[in-house]
Design an enzyme around this catalytic site. Structure first.
Site, PDB file in Angstrom:
ATOM      1  N   THR A  75       0.891  -0.890   0.041  1.00  0.00           N
ATOM      2  CA  THR A  75      -0.063  -0.390  -0.232  1.00  0.00           C
ATOM      3  C   THR A  75       0.952   1.396  -0.039  1.00  0.00           C
ATOM      4  O   THR A  75       2.174   1.227   0.142  1.00  0.00           O
ATOM      5  CB  THR A  75      -0.907   0.080   1.706  1.00  0.00           C
ATOM      6  OG1 THR A  75      -1.495   0.942   1.301  1.00  0.00           O
ATOM      7  CG2 THR A  75      -0.070  -0.187   2.160  1.00  0.00           C
ATOM      8  N   ASP A  76      -0.205   2.327  -0.297  1.00  0.00           N
ATOM      9  CA  ASP A  76       0.703   3.730  -0.571  1.00  0.00           C
ATOM     10  C   ASP A  76       1.409   4.059   1.233  1.00  0.00           C
ATOM     11  O   ASP A  76       2.040   4.932   1.693  1.00  0.00           O
ATOM     12  CB  ASP A  76       0.119   5.071  -1.334  1.00  0.00           C
ATOM     13  CG  ASP A  76      -1.539   5.092  -1.163  1.00  0.00           C
ATOM     14  OD1 ASP A  76      -1.513   4.125   0.117  1.00  0.00           O
ATOM     15  OD2 ASP A  76      -1.910   5.663  -1.394  1.00  0.00           O
ATOM     16  N   GLU A  77       0.550   3.650   2.268  1.00  0.00           N
ATOM     17  CA  GLU A  77      -0.093   4.079   3.567  1.00  0.00           C
ATOM     18  C   GLU A  77       1.871   4.498   4.275  1.00  0.00           C
ATOM     19  O   GLU A  77       1.684   4.751   4.600  1.00  0.00           O
ATOM     20  CB  GLU A  77      -1.087   3.660   4.280  1.00  0.00           C
ATOM     21  CG  GLU A  77      -2.542   3.710   3.598  1.00  0.00           C
ATOM     22  CD  GLU A  77      -3.590   3.615   4.096  1.00  0.00           C
ATOM     23  OE1 GLU A  77      -3.768   3.149   5.453  1.00  0.00           O
ATOM     24  OE2 GLU A  77      -5.084   2.836   3.204  1.00  0.00           O
TER      25      GLU A  77
ATOM     26  N   TYR B   5      -1.794  -0.553  11.074  1.00  0.00           N
ATOM     27  CA  TYR B   5      -2.284  -0.764   9.204  1.00  0.00           C
ATOM     28  C   TYR B   5      -0.460  -0.677   8.655  1.00  0.00           C
ATOM     29  O   TYR B   5       0.104  -1.784   8.436  1.00  0.00           O
ATOM     30  CB  TYR B   5      -3.697  -1.303   8.978  1.00  0.00           C
ATOM     31  CG  TYR B   5      -3.420  -1.104   7.875  1.00  0.00           C
ATOM     32  CD1 TYR B   5      -3.255  -2.543   7.142  1.00  0.00           C
ATOM     33  CD2 TYR B   5      -3.524   0.071   6.458  1.00  0.00           C
ATOM     34  CE1 TYR B   5      -2.919  -3.392   5.162  1.00  0.00           C
ATOM     35  CE2 TYR B   5      -3.283  -0.613   5.480  1.00  0.00           C
ATOM     36  CZ  TYR B   5      -3.026  -1.784   4.718  1.00  0.00           C
ATOM     37  OH  TYR B   5      -3.076  -2.114   3.092  1.00  0.00           O
TER      38      TYR B   5
ATOM     39  N   LYS C 221       2.364  -3.388   7.372  1.00  0.00           N
ATOM     40  CA  LYS C 221       2.530  -3.471   5.742  1.00  0.00           C
ATOM     41  C   LYS C 221       3.645  -2.726   5.749  1.00  0.00           C
ATOM     42  O   LYS C 221       4.703  -3.908   5.049  1.00  0.00           O
ATOM     43  CB  LYS C 221       2.191  -2.565   4.785  1.00  0.00           C
ATOM     44  CG  LYS C 221       0.233  -3.095   5.355  1.00  0.00           C
ATOM     45  CD  LYS C 221       0.098  -4.692   4.601  1.00  0.00           C
ATOM     46  CE  LYS C 221       0.111  -4.700   2.415  1.00  0.00           C
ATOM     47  NZ  LYS C 221       0.121  -5.413   2.550  1.00  0.00           N
TER      48      LYS C 221
HETATM   49  P1  NAD Z   1     -10.104  -7.610   2.227  1.00  0.00           P
HETATM   50  O1  NAD Z   1      -9.535  -7.558   3.929  1.00  0.00           O
HETATM   51  O2  NAD Z   1     -10.796  -6.758   1.863  1.00  0.00           O
HETATM   52  O3  NAD Z   1      -9.059  -8.731   1.561  1.00  0.00           O
HETATM   53  C1  NAD Z   1      -8.278  -9.725   2.490  1.00  0.00           C
HETATM   54  C2  NAD Z   1      -8.197 -11.307   2.265  1.00  0.00           C
HETATM   55  O4  NAD Z   1      -7.076 -11.647   3.317  1.00  0.00           O
HETATM   56  C3  NAD Z   1      -9.355 -11.921   2.964  1.00  0.00           C
HETATM   57  O5  NAD Z   1      -9.877 -12.672   2.495  1.00  0.00           O
HETATM   58  C4  NAD Z   1      -8.658 -12.408   4.284  1.00  0.00           C
HETATM   59  O6  NAD Z   1      -9.823 -13.539   4.403  1.00  0.00           O
HETATM   60  C5  NAD Z   1      -7.529 -12.989   4.188  1.00  0.00           C
HETATM   61  N1  NAD Z   1      -6.437 -13.757   5.092  1.00  0.00           N
HETATM   62  C6  NAD Z   1      -6.767 -12.391   6.240  1.00  0.00           C
HETATM   63  N2  NAD Z   1      -5.123 -13.144   6.606  1.00  0.00           N
HETATM   64  C7  NAD Z   1      -5.199 -14.318   6.364  1.00  0.00           C
HETATM   65  C8  NAD Z   1      -3.994 -15.132   6.272  1.00  0.00           C
HETATM   66  N3  NAD Z   1      -3.477 -15.265   7.388  1.00  0.00           N
HETATM   67  N4  NAD Z   1      -3.827 -16.065   5.446  1.00  0.00           N
HETATM   68  C9  NAD Z   1      -4.169 -16.086   4.584  1.00  0.00           C
HETATM   69  N5  NAD Z   1      -5.151 -15.920   4.320  1.00  0.00           N
HETATM   70  C10 NAD Z   1      -5.930 -14.192   4.885  1.00  0.00           C
HETATM   71  O7  NAD Z   1      -8.153  -6.899   1.905  1.00  0.00           O
HETATM   72  P2  NAD Z   1      -7.660  -6.011   0.012  1.00  0.00           P
HETATM   73  O8  NAD Z   1      -8.970  -4.887   0.102  1.00  0.00           O
HETATM   74  O9  NAD Z   1      -8.815  -6.747  -0.606  1.00  0.00           O
HETATM   75  O10 NAD Z   1      -6.495  -5.620   0.291  1.00  0.00           O
HETATM   76  C11 NAD Z   1      -5.929  -6.687  -0.287  1.00  0.00           C
HETATM   77  C12 NAD Z   1      -3.934  -6.323  -0.388  1.00  0.00           C
HETATM   78  O11 NAD Z   1      -4.063  -5.335  -1.312  1.00  0.00           O
HETATM   79  C13 NAD Z   1      -3.220  -6.765   1.241  1.00  0.00           C
HETATM   80  O12 NAD Z   1      -1.855  -6.429   1.239  1.00  0.00           O
HETATM   81  C14 NAD Z   1      -3.446  -5.113   0.942  1.00  0.00           C
HETATM   82  O13 NAD Z   1      -2.325  -4.265   2.274  1.00  0.00           O
HETATM   83  C15 NAD Z   1      -3.498  -4.395  -0.096  1.00  0.00           C
HETATM   84  N6  NAD Z   1      -3.946  -2.565  -0.806  1.00  0.00           N
HETATM   85  C16 NAD Z   1      -5.339  -2.140  -0.203  1.00  0.00           C
HETATM   86  C17 NAD Z   1      -5.898  -1.268  -1.069  1.00  0.00           C
HETATM   87  C18 NAD Z   1      -7.409  -1.409  -1.034  1.00  0.00           C
HETATM   88  O14 NAD Z   1      -7.228   0.262  -0.738  1.00  0.00           O
HETATM   89  N7  NAD Z   1      -7.631  -1.652  -0.503  1.00  0.00           N
HETATM   90  C19 NAD Z   1      -4.922  -0.455  -1.655  1.00  0.00           C
HETATM   91  C20 NAD Z   1      -3.071  -0.652  -2.087  1.00  0.00           C
HETATM   92  C21 NAD Z   1      -3.356  -2.390  -1.311  1.00  0.00           C
HETATM   93  P1  TYD Z   2     -10.643   4.086   4.123  1.00  0.00           P
HETATM   94  O1  TYD Z   2     -11.791   3.218   3.323  1.00  0.00           O
HETATM   95  O2  TYD Z   2     -11.061   3.158   5.738  1.00  0.00           O
HETATM   96  O3  TYD Z   2      -9.588   3.736   3.334  1.00  0.00           O
HETATM   97  P2  TYD Z   2      -7.895   4.338   4.678  1.00  0.00           P
HETATM   98  O4  TYD Z   2      -8.255   4.980   5.595  1.00  0.00           O
HETATM   99  O5  TYD Z   2      -7.208   3.163   4.259  1.00  0.00           O
HETATM  100  O6  TYD Z   2      -7.571   4.967   3.736  1.00  0.00           O
HETATM  101  O7  TYD Z   2     -10.952   5.426   4.376  1.00  0.00           O
HETATM  102  C1  TYD Z   2     -10.556   6.653   3.669  1.00  0.00           C
HETATM  103  C2  TYD Z   2     -11.172   7.893   4.067  1.00  0.00           C
HETATM  104  O8  TYD Z   2     -12.654   7.364   4.245  1.00  0.00           O
HETATM  105  C3  TYD Z   2      -9.716   7.512   5.395  1.00  0.00           C
HETATM  106  O9  TYD Z   2      -9.538   8.925   5.121  1.00  0.00           O
HETATM  107  C4  TYD Z   2     -11.281   7.960   6.849  1.00  0.00           C
HETATM  108  C5  TYD Z   2     -12.526   8.347   5.993  1.00  0.00           C
HETATM  109  N1  TYD Z   2     -13.647   7.803   6.486  1.00  0.00           N
HETATM  110  C6  TYD Z   2     -14.918   8.568   6.909  1.00  0.00           C
HETATM  111  O10 TYD Z   2     -14.758   9.496   7.028  1.00  0.00           O
HETATM  112  N2  TYD Z   2     -15.434   7.687   7.159  1.00  0.00           N
HETATM  113  C7  TYD Z   2     -15.630   6.327   7.596  1.00  0.00           C
HETATM  114  O11 TYD Z   2     -16.997   6.278   7.713  1.00  0.00           O
HETATM  115  C8  TYD Z   2     -14.925   5.699   6.967  1.00  0.00           C
HETATM  116  C9  TYD Z   2     -14.639   4.646   6.867  1.00  0.00           C
HETATM  117  C10 TYD Z   2     -13.750   6.597   6.232  1.00  0.00           C
END
Ligand code: NAD
Ligand code: TYD
Length: 355
Positions: A133-135, A159, A163
């Site tokens: 992630t960019d975070e 988080y 990561k």
């Molecule tokens: P998500 O929470 O929707 O899905 C995570 C999946 O991993 C779930 O299906 C969960 O059951 C599985 N999981 C959790 N712990 C596990 C373990 N110990 N062993 C096997 N499986 C396990 O997350 P996402 O949004 O799909 O993110 C996927 C990846 O992309 C993550 O690594 C996250 O850090 C990264 N990412 C997410 C975003 C975003 O905006 N959602 C952006 C950049 C990077």
């Molecule tokens: P989120 O979807 O949780 O992603 P991330 O924290 O990984 O960026 O949140 C996106 C942005 O929206 C973040 O700045 C937090 C804000 N947010 C709200 O303002 N209200 C909400 O109910 C949630 C879930 C997030």
């Protein structure tokens, strides 16, 4: 040939598996622990598809991973598995350390053992792609340049710290052991099958349910949004052509303050599903207490990926968010099962596990 995907029942992993099987004949072994975020309903249309093998398990379970690797001999492992929600990491960071740090370590060790034993050509062609992630780069002020691959790691939440730690492990396994790794650092994703604890699906579903739309703090925090299918295509491109040991930032060039995102969703809903009671969805917006340590701005400089591997996103925020709202309106079964928790009962019955 075969790839092994971890976390493929989650939001991005699930979209990736569906997308992969739409593009290629190559089989996918999908390992997922099925935490609250894992949802097999997302993969329902793969029922009966023998190119998709679902395995219920943990990336930290070395025996299981060793067996899977020995049995299926994948040419690549793509690690999506993680705890991914910042707010949950604030309330309970333990699981984040366990899966994101210890789990990634165990996965790397299993993969290293497997890769070590591969014959020459297969060993050379093997890849471990870590999805991050960019975070990990921390927060930007309004005038800062977007994050590029050389930015310092300055994670601010449990988080992002977990990561960041996993990214460092991946890097070290390359530097020390020569494991052929690739890392992608992506901005906020949105799109179909997104669990409604994250901002965009939460707002769509709360709006339709007549509930309040919670905005943390002043709503002026900025995120750089990428449509999930564009993230999938970036991962495919990096897997295919990325240079071993490199990291690639992935982003959509779509920086938006949270409040603008919520207003956009509300106006699309006003148009597509006008409120029967009259009034506008934006009237449901409520400002709530800010998230502790809330990062102010994320922005990704994705030029390396474009310059070196020729990748660009296809969707703008305007096209992607409309598709997303339309998807949630059209997929009420998926939504109902998620919001009622029925998807967990189904999974529990199917796999005879206590979730
Ligand atoms: P998500 O929470 O929707 O899905 C995570 C999946 O991993 C779930 O299906 C969960 O059951 C599985 N999981 C959790 N712990 C596990 C373990 N110990 N062993 C096997 N499986 C396990 O997350 P996402 O949004 O799909 O993110 C996927 C990846 O992309 C993550 O690594 C996250 O850090 C990264 N990412 C997410 C975003 C975003 O905006 N959602 C952006 C950049 C990077
Ligand atoms: P989120 O979807 O949780 O992603 P991330 O924290 O990984 O960026 O949140 C996106 C942005 O929206 C973040 O700045 C937090 C804000 N947010 C709200 O303002 N209200 C909400 O109910 C949630 C879930 C997030």
């Amino acid at each position: 040939m075969t790839i092994l995907v971890s976390g493929g029942a989650g939001f991005i992993g699930g979209n990736f598996v569906l997308d992969w099987l739409d593009h290629f004949d190559e089989a996918v072994i999908n390992l997922d622990k099925l935490t609250y975020a894992g949802n097999l309903e997302t993969l329902k249309r793969l029922n009966g598809n023998n190119r998709h093998v679902f395995v219920h398990g943990d990336i930290g379970d070395r025996d299981l991973i060793n067996n899977l690797l020995a049995m299926h001999k994948p040419r690549a492992v793509i690690n999506f598995a993680a705890e991914s929600h910042v707010d949950r990491s604030i309330h309970g960071p333990g699981e984040f350390i366990q899966t994101n740090v210890v789990g990634t370590f165990n996965l790397l060790e299993s993969v290293r053992g497997y890769w070590d034993g591969l014959p020459g050509g297969e060993k050379q062609a093997f890849r471990f792609l870590h999805v991050s992630t960019d975070e990990v780069y921390g927060t930007l002020s309004r005038d800062d340049a977007p994050f590029n691959e050389l930015n310092r790691y300055e994670p601010n939440s449990p988080y992002s710290a977990s990561k960041a730690a996993s990214d460092h492990l991946v890097r070290a396994w390359h530097h020390t052991y020569g494991l052929p790794v690739l890392t992608t650092n992506c901005s906020n994703n949105y799109g179909p099958y997104h669990f409604p604890e994250k901002l965009i699906p939460l707002v769509i579903l709360n709006a339709l349910a007549g509930k309040s739309l919670p905005i943390y703090g002043d709503g002026q925090q900025i995120r750089d949004w990428l449509y999930v299918r564009d993230h999938c295509s970036a991962i495919r491109r990096v897997l295919q052509s990325g240079k071993v040991g490199e990291t690639y930032n992935v982003g959509g060039w779509n920086e938006k303050p949270n409040l603008d995102v919520v207003h956009t969703i509300c106006s699309i809903l006003d148009e597509l599903r006008p409120k029967v009671s009259g009034g506008r969805y934006k009237d449901q917006i409520t400002f709530v207490k800010d998230r502790p340590g809330h990062d102010r701005r994320y922005a990704i400089d994705a030029r390396k990926l474009e310059r070196e591997l020729g990748w660009k996103p296809e969707e703008t925020f305007e096209t992607g968010i409309r598709k997303t709202v339309e998807w949630y309106l059209a997929n009420q079964d998926w939504v109902r099962n998620v919001t009622s928790g029925a998807y967990r009962e189904w999974v529990g019955r199917q796999y005879e596990v206590q979730l």
